[in-house]
Design an enzyme around this catalytic site. Sequence first.
Site, mmCIF file in Angstrom:
data_model
loop_
_atom_site.group_PDB
_atom_site.id
_atom_site.type_symbol
_atom_site.label_atom_id
_atom_site.label_comp_id
_atom_site.label_asym_id
_atom_site.label_seq_id
_atom_site.Cartn_x
_atom_site.Cartn_y
_atom_site.Cartn_z
ATOM 1 N N TYR A 101 12.944 31.491 3.886
ATOM 2 C CA TYR A 101 11.922 32.061 4.299
ATOM 3 C C TYR A 101 11.749 32.406 5.627
ATOM 4 O O TYR A 101 12.226 31.434 6.702
ATOM 5 C CB TYR A 101 10.695 31.235 4.214
ATOM 6 C CG TYR A 101 10.268 31.059 2.766
ATOM 7 C CD1 TYR A 101 9.999 31.953 1.756
ATOM 8 C CD2 TYR A 101 10.432 29.742 2.058
ATOM 9 C CE1 TYR A 101 9.690 31.817 0.556
ATOM 10 C CE2 TYR A 101 9.944 29.649 0.553
ATOM 11 C CZ TYR A 101 9.723 30.781 -0.303
ATOM 12 O OH TYR A 101 9.327 30.644 -1.650
ATOM 13 N N LYS B 84 0.951 -1.244 -0.019
ATOM 14 C CA LYS B 84 -0.166 -0.036 -0.055
ATOM 15 C C LYS B 84 0.772 1.221 0.104
ATOM 16 O O LYS B 84 2.261 1.161 0.210
ATOM 17 C CB LYS B 84 -0.861 -0.067 1.259
ATOM 18 C CG LYS B 84 -0.204 -0.195 2.509
ATOM 19 C CD LYS B 84 -1.131 -0.292 3.837
ATOM 20 C CE LYS B 84 -0.317 -0.416 5.030
ATOM 21 N NZ LYS B 84 -1.155 -0.694 6.095
HETATM 22 C C1 LIG Z 1 -0.237 -1.472 6.852
HETATM 23 C C2 LIG Z 1 -0.647 -2.751 7.416
HETATM 24 C C3 LIG Z 1 0.247 -3.937 7.446
HETATM 25 C C4 LIG Z 1 1.654 -3.844 7.373
HETATM 26 O O1 LIG Z 1 2.172 -3.204 8.599
HETATM 27 P P1 LIG Z 1 3.665 -3.274 8.807
HETATM 28 O O2 LIG Z 1 3.566 -2.828 10.264
HETATM 29 O O3 LIG Z 1 4.241 -2.027 7.818
HETATM 30 O O4 LIG Z 1 4.193 -4.591 8.757
HETATM 31 C C5 LIG Z 1 -0.563 -4.867 7.926
HETATM 32 N N1 LIG Z 1 -1.928 -5.172 8.071
HETATM 33 C C6 LIG Z 1 -2.624 -4.039 8.144
HETATM 34 C C7 LIG Z 1 -4.174 -4.403 8.232
HETATM 35 C C8 LIG Z 1 -2.035 -2.952 7.827
HETATM 36 O O5 LIG Z 1 -2.827 -1.879 7.865
#
Ligand SMILES: *Cc1c(COP(=O)(O)O)cnc(C)c1O
Length: 374
Positions: free
Chosen positions: A265, A38
């Site tokens: 800035y 993701k």
């Molecule tokens: C993002 C996510 C993961 C992966 O998590 P990590 O801590 O990066 O390994 C696994 N399960 C769910 C439901 C998530 O939202």
Amino acid sequence: MYQKGRAWIELNLNNLAHNAAQLKRLLPDSCALMPAVKANAYGHGADTIARALERMGVTDFCVASVGEGIALRNAGITGQILVLSYTSPYQFSELRRYRLTQTVIDYDYARQLHAFGKPIDVHVGIDTGMHRLGERFDHPEKLLEIWKFKNLNITGVFSHLCAADGTSKAEKEYTKKQIQAFNHSISFLKQNGCSGFKTHIQSSYGVLNYPSLEYDFARVGIALYGCFCTPHDQTAADVTLRPVLSLKSRIECVKQLHAGESVGYGMSYTAAKDIRIAAVSIGYADGIPRGLSEHGYLLIRGVKAPMIGRICMDQLFADVSHIPSVSAGDETVLIGTSGNETLTAGDLAECAGTISNEILSRLGNRLERIAQTA
Ligand SMILES: *Cc1c(COP(=O)(O)O)cnc(C)c1O
């Protein structure tokens, strides 16, 4: 191609393979990795990472949205893709068209999915204590109702741990309770004739701290990319993870700043004495948090240089007085190694008051991503 131009990411796919092997080795043989790709594979580039993992034999992936799932299909990924969070009913047809597996968020959501009127592949989320998504584990009658919706093709059941990274007694006990609740739900479902589904609960820290759990998948994200959330994290399992991503940019120009002059800035940084400064071609639009202004570091010619002044949209400034040979065009390293010095995503995150996951997942689309298998 605009490679190694202004600001870019280098991906070490050998390190990705190393991390995948390390994590797989910790788990029982029957448990497969279901990498979390993701948020553009935590900023690494979802297409490149997913394709590389597929070449390593990975067949199952998870994403956060339908759009991310469609992008993976368009990149040629053929295996199971689980959408971990909400899909609007107006996109249910996309789930079928792209053969995506949807998370059942709770009983009411299951009813909406069923009402779509055509079969949809799903994994049922069970809330065992995080209280984000999933039907509550202590609503067993509602879980059974979900199995009665005939348009749901239930191929998996999963939960999510919310304190698996914790080392305190309270966090460990909470995690054990979540695991027990999950196991209890699985047994209850099986006793009531529900079968043929896969199970998963661990994400990265679930694998690193509770590696012996016997489920079908482990949804690994941050650890697969070779990072801990913070530089100080301790884990039960003995692993060496290698960062996949390096973040680099260039020095655009070097100039003198006289005592009493300010840079950037808001004139937020004023030189107390004559110094030499560099303008660096990366900024907050590339994902460098503006809150790092005056707090962060970068590497130039193997030497650590402090960020000064406010971070701009497209540039930031560094004090390079102590690096005599520095010149325009030089490579700078924000995450990665230069000479004998290394800065990790966790180091950068710590300076910014966050975790490496946030830093990585916000790295922008303007960055060129260059994959290397050395
Ligand atoms: C993002 C996510 C993961 C992966 O998590 P990590 O801590 O990066 O390994 C696994 N399960 C769910 C439901 C998530 O939202």
